[in-house]
Design an enzyme around this catalytic site. Structure first.
Site, PDB file in Angstrom:
ATOM      1  N   GLN A   1      25.098  53.932  60.847  1.00 16.45           N
ATOM      2  CA  GLN A   1      24.686  52.745  61.580  1.00 16.45           C
ATOM      3  C   GLN A   1      23.432  52.951  62.416  1.00 16.45           C
ATOM      4  O   GLN A   1      22.814  51.982  62.860  1.00 16.45           O
ATOM      5  CB  GLN A   1      25.828  52.262  62.474  1.00 16.45           C
ATOM      6  CG  GLN A   1      27.007  51.707  61.694  1.00 16.45           C
ATOM      7  CD  GLN A   1      28.192  51.408  62.583  1.00 16.45           C
ATOM      8  OE1 GLN A   1      29.049  52.260  62.790  1.00 16.45           O
ATOM      9  NE2 GLN A   1      28.241  50.209  63.129  1.00 16.45           N
TER      10      GLN A   1
ATOM     11  N   GLU B   1      38.687  55.658  62.635  1.00 16.56           N
ATOM     12  CA  GLU B   1      39.602  54.531  62.397  1.00 16.56           C
ATOM     13  C   GLU B   1      40.211  54.622  60.997  1.00 16.56           C
ATOM     14  O   GLU B   1      40.000  53.781  60.122  1.00 16.56           O
ATOM     15  CB  GLU B   1      38.883  53.198  62.621  1.00 16.56           C
ATOM     16  CG  GLU B   1      38.438  53.028  64.059  1.00 16.56           C
ATOM     17  CD  GLU B   1      37.875  51.654  64.371  1.00 16.56           C
ATOM     18  OE1 GLU B   1      37.571  50.896  63.431  1.00 16.56           O
ATOM     19  OE2 GLU B   1      37.739  51.329  65.569  1.00 16.56           O
TER      20      GLU B   1
END
Length: 434
Positions: free
Chosen positions: A45, A184
């Site tokens: 990102q 996650e």
């Protein structure tokens, strides 16, 4: 590095001093010894130009689900020293970052020494700024070759992932403060709970089909779109094998796992909380109990549930730019859940808010930290608060329109501009009061 460049980076921290002085500190209680104050970010990102990744392909296919392409992102691949200077200048002492599997193993079985050297330089620069590196080994993305052969939907995926993790631990483990395997890890279970997911299935299938055609790989699989019932047990085995592989070469390196831990609340009686917690976490609770030295809590909001599923946010609720409810109180509840359910040392590895109103970002941080303080008073071992994110970065299918950053990034010049919220969190960290 030239002297001019070094002076520029040193100045990045110094430039924050007026903001830090202006930030209001509200003393509460001393943070526990060794408490980590920091930010979190992912490699994909922020780095930009990750052309060997499955995500890069998914951005660029005809049936892409991405609003924008990542492109150069924040150019952190080249500007990481500036980012560390900002974080260190704020007074933070931890930086959660990632390494990109697609860069380190660009083709199956071939590891790039140059990229391993690059990440070694990053970790050394991070430490030089007084920041303890917490390294994520997989943050939703995989090498394209891995996706083309079936990703985490094929039985030998755990062995391939563990081999990669061992290689990274051998070369970089001595520079890490802590590491986590998956970011996650239960993300697919979260997606299954989201309202309206059935309406998105045709677009998902079209995107995967387009990727398969583009790569001539009928088994193409990307984690974000894979069958949750298939990938969950395979990823759990991948985590266990990776944990053992890392420990075999770096026995003293703390290895943890992070989950998306949203606060589940039941709309009525009888309570449906336990049922929906099982849907969200699956068997990951047992995996964290047996194969983790610590547990990463990553909380952004609450889910109010009833017999039909997750309800939309209450009428009149404040919404973030990510579309969910502004609810920083969720963090305390998920910390309590993790302490009771898993019983490992707890690190808040992500907590943040997408907003253009920086005053609301400051309010979110303060209210989230109120919850951490309450949990500490209850005797729960919480060891960090890492805000997502240092920079306004690429937010996956949402592109660049969802600003989480303490620091704004100009999309053309890459100039970093710290917001008042950066100074606010930095002042809290410098005081080490929570």
């Amino acid at each position: 590095m030239t002297m001019d460049r070094r002076d520029l980076l040193l100045g990045a921290g110094a430039a924050l001093t007026p903001l830090i002085a202006a930030a209001e500190i509200k003393p509460k209680r001393p943070a526990p010894a060794g408490f980590l104050w920091g930010t979190a970010i992912s490699a994909y990102q922020s780095e930009g130009g990750n052309t060997n990744s499955d995500a890069w392909l998914m951005e660029n296919i005809r049936h892409s689900m991405f609003k924008e392409r990542s492109g150069d992102a924040c150019d952190s691949y080249h500007r990481y020293a500036e980012d560390f200077a900002i974080a260190g200048g704020l007074g933070l002492n931890c930086y959660r970052m990632g390494v990109e599997w697609a860069r380190i193993e660009p083709s199956e079985g071939e590891f790039s020494e140059a990229e391993l050297d690059h990440y070694a330089r990053m970790l050394e620069a991070c430490r030089a700024r007084g920041l303890k590196p917490m390294v994520t080994l997989n943050h939703f993305t995989t090498p394209l070759w891995f996706a083309m052969r079936g990703g985490f939907e094929v039985p030998d995926a755990p062995a391939l992932f563990a081999r990669y993790c061992r290689k990274v631990a051998e070369r970089l483990g001595g520079l890490m403060h802590m590491t986590t395997t998956f970011n996650e890890a239960n993300i697919r279970l979260l997606v299954d709970l989201m309202p309206g997911i059935q309406n998105a299935i045709p677009a998902v299938k079209a995107a995967i089909a387009a990727a398969a055609r583009a790569t001539d790989s009928p088994r193409f699989s990307r984690l974000a779109y894979a069958d949750s019932q298939v990938v969950s047990p395979i990823m759990q085995e991948a985590h266990r094998r990776a944990y053992d592989a890392i420990k075999a070469v770096r026995p003293n390196l703390p290895v943890g796992v992070t989950l998306t831990t949203q606060d589940i609340q039941s709309a009525g009686d009888p309570s449906l909380v336990a049922i929906y917690q099982r849907k969200l976490y699956g068997d990951w609770v047992e995996v964290a109990r047996s194969h983790a030295d610590f547990f990463g809590v990553q909380t952004y909001t609450r889910f109010v549930v009833d017999e039909q599923g997750v309800r939309p946010p209450p009428k009149g609720a404040e919404l973030t730019l990510a579309g969910y409810e502004f609810y920083p109180q969720a963090l305390a509840n998920t910390i309590r859940w993790a302490h009771k359910a898993i019983g490992k040392p707890i690190y808040v590895t992500e907590s943040g808010v997408a907003t253009n109103d920086d005053a609301r970002r400051i309010a979110f941080i303060d209210q989230a930290l109120d919850g951490v303080r309450q949990c500490l008073a209850e005797g729960i071992p919480v060891h960090s608060y890492l805000y997502w994110s240092l920079l306004d970065n690429f937010e996956w299918t949402s592109g660049y329109g969802v600003p989480f950053g303490l620091v704004a990034v100009d999309r053309k010049t890459f100039k970093r501009t710290p917001r008042p919220s950066a100074a606010h969190l930095g002042a809290i960290a410098r005081a080490n009061l929570i």
